[in-house]
Scaffold this motif. Sequence first.
Motif, PDB file in Angstrom:
ATOM      1  N   LEU A 115       0.046  56.598  21.658  1.00 53.94           N
ATOM      2  CA  LEU A 115       0.317  57.388  22.804  1.00 53.94           C
ATOM      3  C   LEU A 115       0.931  58.483  22.753  1.00 53.94           C
ATOM      4  O   LEU A 115       0.361  59.518  23.623  1.00 53.94           O
ATOM      5  CB  LEU A 115       1.328  56.416  23.562  1.00 53.94           C
ATOM      6  N   SER A 167      -0.782  62.560  23.896  1.00 53.96           N
ATOM      7  CA  SER A 167      -0.314  63.612  24.919  1.00 53.96           C
ATOM      8  C   SER A 167      -0.133  64.840  24.517  1.00 53.96           C
ATOM      9  O   SER A 167       0.369  66.018  25.251  1.00 53.96           O
ATOM     10  CB  SER A 167       1.286  62.994  25.355  1.00 53.96           C
ATOM     11  N   GLY A 172      -3.973  56.383  25.924  1.00 54.55           N
ATOM     12  CA  GLY A 172      -2.902  57.514  26.353  1.00 54.55           C
ATOM     13  C   GLY A 172      -3.083  58.320  27.492  1.00 54.55           C
ATOM     14  O   GLY A 172      -2.186  57.930  28.451  1.00 54.55           O
ATOM     15  N   THR A 187      -2.598  55.746  30.514  1.00 61.18           N
ATOM     16  CA  THR A 187      -1.491  55.288  30.779  1.00 61.18           C
ATOM     17  C   THR A 187      -0.301  56.372  31.464  1.00 61.18           C
ATOM     18  O   THR A 187       0.271  56.022  32.348  1.00 61.18           O
ATOM     19  CB  THR A 187      -0.820  55.099  29.035  1.00 61.18           C
ATOM     20  N   ASP A 188      -0.549  57.600  30.647  1.00 58.47           N
ATOM     21  CA  ASP A 188       0.366  58.630  31.438  1.00 58.47           C
ATOM     22  C   ASP A 188       0.015  59.040  32.816  1.00 58.47           C
ATOM     23  O   ASP A 188       0.846  59.204  33.501  1.00 58.47           O
ATOM     24  CB  ASP A 188       0.155  59.992  30.279  1.00 58.47           C
ATOM     25  N   PHE A 199       0.990  56.141  35.162  1.00 51.02           N
ATOM     26  CA  PHE A 199       2.766  56.248  35.438  1.00 51.02           C
ATOM     27  C   PHE A 199       2.873  57.362  36.202  1.00 51.02           C
ATOM     28  O   PHE A 199       3.790  57.068  37.224  1.00 51.02           O
ATOM     29  CB  PHE A 199       3.237  56.403  33.815  1.00 51.02           C
ATOM     30  N   ARG A 200       2.634  58.407  35.900  1.00 52.17           N
ATOM     31  CA  ARG A 200       3.193  59.717  36.913  1.00 52.17           C
ATOM     32  C   ARG A 200       2.535  59.566  38.063  1.00 52.17           C
ATOM     33  O   ARG A 200       3.495  60.008  39.099  1.00 52.17           O
ATOM     34  CB  ARG A 200       2.818  60.961  36.181  1.00 52.17           C
ATOM     35  N   MET A 229       4.707  59.228  41.688  1.00 54.66           N
ATOM     36  CA  MET A 229       4.532  60.382  42.849  1.00 54.66           C
ATOM     37  C   MET A 229       3.961  59.293  44.087  1.00 54.66           C
ATOM     38  O   MET A 229       4.554  59.429  45.258  1.00 54.66           O
ATOM     39  CB  MET A 229       3.349  61.078  42.591  1.00 54.66           C
ATOM     40  N   PHE A 268       8.899  58.220  43.707  1.00 51.88           N
ATOM     41  CA  PHE A 268       9.754  58.165  42.622  1.00 51.88           C
ATOM     42  C   PHE A 268      10.451  56.873  42.426  1.00 51.88           C
ATOM     43  O   PHE A 268      11.550  56.982  41.892  1.00 51.88           O
ATOM     44  CB  PHE A 268      10.407  59.472  42.441  1.00 51.88           C
ATOM     45  N   MET A 288      10.471  53.098  40.706  1.00 49.07           N
ATOM     46  CA  MET A 288       9.953  52.203  39.892  1.00 49.07           C
ATOM     47  C   MET A 288       9.437  50.873  40.398  1.00 49.07           C
ATOM     48  O   MET A 288       8.723  49.939  39.878  1.00 49.07           O
ATOM     49  CB  MET A 288      10.561  52.006  38.505  1.00 49.07           C
TER      50      MET A 288
END
Lengths: 506, 167
Positions: free
Chosen positions: A182, A186, A453, A456-457, A460-461, A465, A469, A471
């Motif tokens: 992962l 990035s 990767g 996932t990245d 997640f972000r 958003m 923000f 979880m």
Amino acid sequence: MIRRKHMINEGIITFVSLFSPTTLLLMVAGTFLGIVVGALPGLTATMAVSLLVSLTYGMKSADALIMLLSVYLGGIYGGSRSAILLNIPGTPSSAATSLDGWPLNLKGQGKLAGITVTTFSALGGVFGLVMLVIACPPLAELALKIGYWEYFWLALMGILLSASITSEAKIYKGILSGMFGLLISSVGIDAIHGYPRFVFGYQKLMGGINLVPAMIGLFGIAEVFSALTNQESHNILERKTEETILMAIKHSFRQLKEYFRVFSISSIIGTLIGALPGTGPDIASWVAYGTAKRTSKHKEEFGNGSWEGIISSETANNAATSGVFIPLLTMGIPGDAVSAVIMGGMQLHGYRPGPTFFYDSPGLVYFMVGALLLVNIVMWIEGVAITPIIAKILKAPVGIIMPIVVVLCVVGAYTINLLKFDIIIMLLFGFLGMVMRRFKIPAAPMTLGIILGPLTDLSFRRGMMAGQFSMLPFFTRPISLFLVVALAMALILPQFKKMRQTKRNI
Amino acid sequence: MIISELVACLLCLSGFCFLLVNSLRMPYPQTFWDSPGAFPMIISIILILICFVWLFDILSQQKKKKKGFYSGRGEMENQAIGEQKQNEALKKKRERRQFIIISILVIAYLMVLMPLLPFPIATFIFLTACFLIFSKTKWWKLLIISGSFSLAIYLIFIYVLRLPMPR
């Protein structure tokens, strides 16, 4: 009613057109090309289809589509050849197959395994196709309910499951490998803000680390190093009586009866995961393999030459090849990289897949379904015919086969982007793969980490958003919660069982 | 083995710490959670924690090994273990030599032969050298195999797939 009748008539006409000599010839040639490309380490189905799209520009649209579909299906299936016979997965989706395919080959059952995999790949493809016809609208609806939060968990699930499956005794080594994958993914320009990450002023890293050279290094070059340093470890057991092709085919169909449960579960998993945009055959094969291992009565055979192991992964990845067409045809969203290229090819020939596609081009939908069915049959015939020949060729001494594999790896790593940098990446990952083998760190989770990767990245972000923000949506949305619980159970339960067993033994 | 694993673990630990610091230094336009460094930071922290588990595992292995070493054993048993260890050391030495040879050959092929010579010739030289070292087949057969393979791969890539060869 009239419209429905018109659609059925059009479907019959287009289905009959599939049997024209030119179409059949293209199907045979395309499938063969796909199998060869898939079997060569580094040359992936994505690359072959991408190269072909421009070459099919001058063809009739139906012929072009046949060619692209044949190469795609052949490519995904072809990856299993080298996974079984060389312990080098030809494509990322056949990485799980090598776990049991290679031990079976060492036991002298390479030919049987090859033909079994061929039969189950074709059957998996056909099963996915049936699901495509029956369940297209509900599956497309389900796929629409999946948001960033669920994609994040799905991607993580794929990586962690492969980590738990491939780690011999220490699961943390598998997780280390997956998480490192992962982190590797990035490297390069960030997709949201365009900021260069971990580039350290080196321009060539701006584009990131390409999966294919990394995978060739981790599996191909590392395997070459390992085989040439200890040639005895690659000695294939010579059996006194070799099965004929007919016996091997009969054996594979007997296994269908014996492992029908594994086959049907893996087909469903493959089709469902294939239908989720952004996932595809790579993750499908791991999830199916993990499920088969968890539910098997002979868990100890997994990793040592389990038939259930190769059946589950190969059934699932080929079922996913049909599944990827569900979001493509119903919503115009490609399920994976290859189907994105196929969609580009369809657009090049004037087709617009999307919500109205079934009504605008019903003939083409039937044509594609018919083509996928025929390609699966052609793939089975060609696969069965080729398996004994490839098995014989690859029985050549390790000292001859492995240097040839190095050359194929170099060519495979280079042809993706025509960059010498990729060859260097391949070599570095080859040495890394060798070090990982020494310390018993599995390479497969790292490959899956690099593949998944970006998904996932970004999930997640974007999820952060979209959830302002917080979880919480990662745990409170119903499908997310279900995935979290499933993942936790899949990871914790086997460890708990292992601990109980050790206590009992003491 | 344990020492080399310990070195690998410490190298990983320091590498991941370096990447963690690097990801924390990345700019964040709105909040940290959508910044380019958010995801690598989380992964780096997880990796550092796993490295500590690894370190703990190595140290506990070392402890067990020491305990086993000092436990009472007969003279015959010690002699048998000594012979076994000697054989293993010899095997390892042979494997290390083979590994160095193949590594040098691959690096020479990629870094020296390919930039200097056309791809088929570089491939022919590399294959012939590898075959002669790692295979016991007759030399003229090896020459035929390496020659025909180099030529076949060249023809397929140039005339069938129409792709340029690596240089």
